[in-house]
Design a protein around this motif. Structure first.
Motif, short mmCIF file in Angstrom:
data_model
loop_
_atom_site.label_atom_id
_atom_site.label_comp_id
_atom_site.label_asym_id
_atom_site.label_seq_id
_atom_site.Cartn_x
_atom_site.Cartn_y
_atom_site.Cartn_z
N GLY A 94 -4.55 -22.43 10.39
CA GLY A 94 -5.66 -22.78 10.34
C GLY A 94 -6.33 -22.43 8.91
N LEU A 95 -5.54 -21.88 7.76
CA LEU A 95 -6.19 -21.38 6.74
C LEU A 95 -6.56 -22.53 5.97
N SER A 96 -7.96 -22.52 5.50
CA SER A 96 -8.51 -23.51 4.64
C SER A 96 -8.80 -23.23 3.21
N PHE A 97 -8.45 -24.30 2.39
CA PHE A 97 -8.67 -23.93 1.09
C PHE A 97 -9.85 -24.87 0.73
N SER A 98 -10.70 -25.23 1.50
CA SER A 98 -12.16 -25.97 0.89
C SER A 98 -12.86 -25.12 0.22
N ASN A 99 -12.93 -23.61 0.25
CA ASN A 99 -13.97 -23.19 -0.63
C ASN A 99 -13.05 -22.42 -1.92
N THR A 100 -11.79 -23.06 -2.14
CA THR A 100 -10.97 -22.54 -3.20
C THR A 100 -11.01 -23.49 -4.48
N ILE A 101 -11.17 -22.77 -5.55
CA ILE A 101 -10.79 -23.38 -6.91
C ILE A 101 -9.75 -22.90 -7.64
N ILE A 102 -8.92 -23.81 -8.22
CA ILE A 102 -7.39 -23.40 -8.66
C ILE A 102 -7.43 -23.92 -9.96
N PHE A 103 -7.43 -22.82 -11.14
CA PHE A 103 -6.88 -23.12 -12.32
C PHE A 103 -5.49 -23.12 -12.56
N ASN A 104 -4.62 -24.22 -12.94
CA ASN A 104 -3.46 -23.98 -13.59
C ASN A 104 -3.33 -23.37 -14.64
N VAL A 105 -2.49 -22.26 -14.76
CA VAL A 105 -2.43 -21.23 -16.00
C VAL A 105 -1.77 -21.89 -17.12
N SER A 106 -0.91 -22.92 -17.10
CA SER A 106 -0.38 -23.26 -18.32
C SER A 106 0.10 -24.72 -17.95
N GLU A 107 0.45 -25.36 -19.25
CA GLU A 107 0.95 -26.75 -19.07
C GLU A 107 1.83 -27.14 -20.12
N PHE A 108 2.96 -27.82 -20.40
CA PHE A 108 3.89 -28.04 -21.36
C PHE A 108 3.17 -29.14 -22.26
N PHE A 109 3.35 -29.12 -23.39
CA PHE A 109 2.72 -29.88 -24.57
C PHE A 109 3.78 -30.10 -25.57
N PRO A 110 3.95 -31.33 -26.16
CA PRO A 110 3.27 -32.67 -25.66
C PRO A 110 3.82 -33.24 -24.30
N LEU A 111 3.11 -33.72 -23.55
CA LEU A 111 3.87 -34.37 -22.31
C LEU A 111 3.34 -36.01 -22.39
N GLU A 112 4.24 -36.78 -21.96
CA GLU A 112 3.94 -38.25 -21.56
C GLU A 112 3.21 -38.05 -20.10
N ALA A 113 2.49 -39.22 -19.87
CA ALA A 113 1.69 -39.23 -18.71
C ALA A 113 2.40 -39.30 -17.70
N ASP A 114 3.74 -39.80 -17.43
CA ASP A 114 4.41 -39.61 -16.21
C ASP A 114 5.73 -38.55 -16.51
N ALA A 115 5.38 -37.87 -17.28
CA ALA A 115 6.69 -36.72 -17.44
C ALA A 115 6.15 -35.63 -16.44
N PRO A 116 7.50 -34.80 -16.09
CA PRO A 116 7.33 -33.59 -15.35
C PRO A 116 6.52 -32.74 -15.89
N GLY A 117 6.03 -31.84 -15.25
CA GLY A 117 5.30 -30.36 -15.77
C GLY A 117 4.68 -29.59 -14.90
N THR A 118 4.08 -28.31 -15.33
CA THR A 118 3.84 -27.41 -14.40
C THR A 118 2.60 -28.02 -13.36
N SER A 119 1.69 -28.80 -13.71
CA SER A 119 0.71 -29.40 -12.90
C SER A 119 1.31 -30.40 -11.68
N LYS A 120 2.15 -31.06 -11.90
CA LYS A 120 2.96 -31.70 -10.92
C LYS A 120 3.85 -30.96 -10.29
N LEU A 121 4.36 -30.02 -10.66
CA LEU A 121 5.12 -28.98 -9.74
C LEU A 121 4.33 -28.00 -9.05
#
Length: 660
Positions: A94-121
């Motif tokens: 029952g651990l809830s993430f409803s009070n959690t905010i997540i910042f992804n620390v990094s993302e590849f650049f440049p990326l196509e809109a449908d390309a894999p990346g850290t956010s999708k992972l």
């Protein structure tokens, strides 16, 4: 099926009190060289579990306070075990993430809109599996225009500030001691920015993009000051590959050459490591410098070799003063004198050396690594790829053949992904050129030839080879392997291509080990019933396949370990082109003469597709044969410096004992 037996290989018997002491006093003594609080666990699974509990406790605390819990999360593979446990807690506890905010620390650049990346992972391994509000997930945008990056980065920092700052940063220890994508050279005051990536960082994500070439060369990343601006920072690190950098980050002065060392400036930061990643820390590598030791033969050997390096003396010239001056007086008390310790370790190392890796017939084998009988032996050498056999133990393989053992070589994977398109097209063009002369220019062949040529010409980064192309690349590697085996003298009928299914995905990312893989290996073992097995024991394999192949062999052995013939079989682990066994672990050292080393080089050169154009050479500019020679010569030089016989080169092995 036991699918992860390699993780249970314990070459060292590390007393728990070295890494999990019972009291604060002992911990203080053990960690006197460490500048950052460090927790060490026996396994990555145990460490990830503890980190997940800590994150969950923080989330629950913030929830009770009526506040959001703001997390900066990395997406590297080292953090995935933590996320799996958090998902399990969400689903089962029952651990809830409803009070959690997540910042992804990094993302590849440049990326196509449908390309894999850290956010999708990050979505795949965590975000899509929990109850977090999508509006509470922030990530750098790898698709924005380059001229907009500066403003975007400033805005990303402002979003964090507006939420009251980060409560926790969780990232993995990068391959060169980097944090997120802050490469060596990053400054402690750096903020979110565009960063040019090193090849090691890109290589770490090659599986995500299906090839090394497809990984972007830069990324938008939180800076060191942003990551360390969190109230608490946790960096997780697993595996021996990073262990030299771990020691620099924790025990050496903080430096931008190892960005993770900047954690030394943060009061609420810590490293969470497994034993393998922590192995170079003083309390594990040279514990006699910080505490009294539980001495066994391996630790004594390590201590003496260390002392020889410190003093520049061979073993038999070490004196009582050398021991006393360098924190090893305990050994004098145990053995009575330096001479008694010296002669014991000298003899132990002397007995590892043998020119008869299959055992010497009609000889006293009391102090030899291998038994004299049976002779000749049936031998299987398991090779993860169709060249690891000659790269790693080509000299020993030649010795076994020349000494009339019945030697089989089993190539576990096709290795087809490591054949470049240019190498393959050389054969395709040859076939096209001779098709008419040799009367196989059928309409079917010519259509297939045109189809392959067209595909390669139009191929884009990330495209998966067709089955026909993968088959051609497999045949190329098999042909090279047969040529190398023929050069060494292995009988053609003793060369086996297992083509384990886990490998055949067509991409760098492989499938999971299954019973089908295990059974292929087991069938070969039961057919040959070897007296001796050689297997790649690369526990810090740079690209994963070696370890899966090792697990396949160990799982097969585990299934048949109680058969009578298997009880009399010896299993020896060799290592690849990247590293050699530490000398305290070596149990068989096979000398190689200058002529044998030349023959080993020639056998490696038979694998032409793996020379300059091989995709997995990495940062090291040396070719595989050069790495192998340098490694083998370094081992021989070490034995020489210790006062033992001087050889041109040495290949080293460690015995594996099936778990009971």
């Amino acid at each position: 099926m036991k699918a992860n037996l390699s993780s249970q290989i314990k070459l060292d018997r590390t007393p728990k009190r070295y890494y999990r002491p019972d009291n604060a006093f002992e911990l203080t003594a053990l960690t006197r060289f460490e500048k950052v609080f460090t927790e060490i666990y026996e396994s990555s699974e145990e460490g990830a579990l503890q980190v997940a509990r800590e994150v969950a406790d923080l989330m629950r605390t913030r929830e009770k306070e009526g506040r959001f819990c703001v997390l900066a999360l990395g997406s590297g593979a080292g953090t995935h075990g933590v996320y799996r446990e958090l998902v399990r807690m969400h689903q089962n506890e029952g651990l809830s993430f409803s009070n959690t905010i997540i910042f992804n620390v990094s993302e590849f650049f440049p990326l196509e809109a449908d390309a894999p990346g850290t956010s999708k992972l990050l979505h795949e391994v965590l975000i899509d599996l929990i109850d977090i509000d999508p509006q509470n997930v922030y990530t750098p945008d790898g698709t924005i225009a380059k001229e907009s990056i500066f403003d975007f980065c400033k805005d990303y920092e402002k979003k964090i500030e507006k939420l009251g700052g980060l409560d926790l940063t969780l990232v993995e220890f990068g391959p060169s001691g980097n944090l997120a994508f802050n490469e060596p050279g990053s400054q402690i005051n750096s903020s979110t920015r565009l960063m040019l990536l090193g090849s090691e960082s890109r290589h770490n994500f090659a599986k995500l993009f299906h090839s090394n070439e497809a990984v972007p060369h830069s990324a938008i990343t939180m800076g060191i000051s942003t990551l360390l601006g969190a109230k608490k920072v946790i960096v997780v690190g697993w595996g021996e590959t990073i262990s030299p950098y771990v020691r620099q980050a924790i025990e050496a002065p903080a430096s931008d050459t190892v960005p993770a060392s900047f954690l030394q400036s943060h009061k609420e930061s810590k490293f969470v490591l497994d034993l393998s990643s922590a192995e170079h820390l003083t309390r594990l590598s040279t514990p006699w410098l910080v505490t009294s030791c539980e001495w066994d033969d391996k630790l004594i050997r390590r201590a003496i070799v260390w002392l020889c390096r410190i003093t520049g003396k061979p073993i038999l010239k070490l004196t009582n003063k050398d021991y006393n001056d360098n924190g090893l007086s305990e050994l004098l008390a145990l053995f009575g004198s330096a001479y008694n310790v010296n002669i014991k370790i000298f003899n132990d190392l002397q007995h590892t050396i043998t020119g008869w890796p299959g055992g010497k017939p009609n000889a006293d084998d009391t102090f030899r690594p291998e038994r004299a009988k049976p002779y000749p032996k049936k031998v299987i050498v398991f090779s993860p790829h169709p060249d690891d056999d000659v790269i790693s133990m080509g000299g020993t393989l030649k010795r076994l053949v020349d000494q009339h053992h019945d030697v089989h070589v089993a190539y576990e994977t096709s290795g087809n992904i490591a054949v470049g398109d240019e190498d393959m097209m050389r054969y395709v063009m040859l076939m096209g050129g001779i098709a008419k002369d040799f009367c196989f220019d059928t309409p079917e062949f010519m259509a297939k030839h045109a189809e392959i040529t067209k595909f390669v010409k139009e191929k884009k980064d990330g495209d998966i080879d067709t089955p026909d192309i993968r088959h051609l690349k497999t045949l190329i590697r098999q042909g090279e392997a047969r040529t190398a085996c023929n050069y060494i003298g292995v009988k053609p009928e003793n060369v086996h291509f297992l083509n384990l299914p886990f490998y055949e995905t067509g991409t760098i990312k492989k499938g999971d080990l299954t019973e089908v893989d295990r059974d292929i290996v087991k069938d070969l073992l039961e057919k040959i019933k070897p007296d001796q097995i050689f297997v790649a024991g690369d526990l810090a394999d740079p690209h994963g396949t070696h370890r899966v192949c090792l697990d396949a062999v160990l799982a097969a052995i585990d299934d048949i370990k109680d058969e009578e013939w298997m009880k009399n079989c010896r299993i020896w682990m060799y290592r690849g082109a990247w590293a050699e066994w530490e000398i305290d672990h070596i149990e068989m050292a096979v000398p190689i003469s200058p002529e044998e080393l030349r023959q080993k080089r020639n056998s490696i050169l038979k694998h032409q597709s793996q020379m300059e154009s091989a995709p997995f050479l990495g940062d090291d500019e040396r070719l595989f044969w050069q790495r192998a020679e340098d490694r083998n010569k370094a081992t021989a030089d070490l034995y020489t410096s210790l006062g033992l016989a001087s050889y041109e080169a040495i290949e080293a092995f460690v015995e594996y004992h099936p778990l009971r």
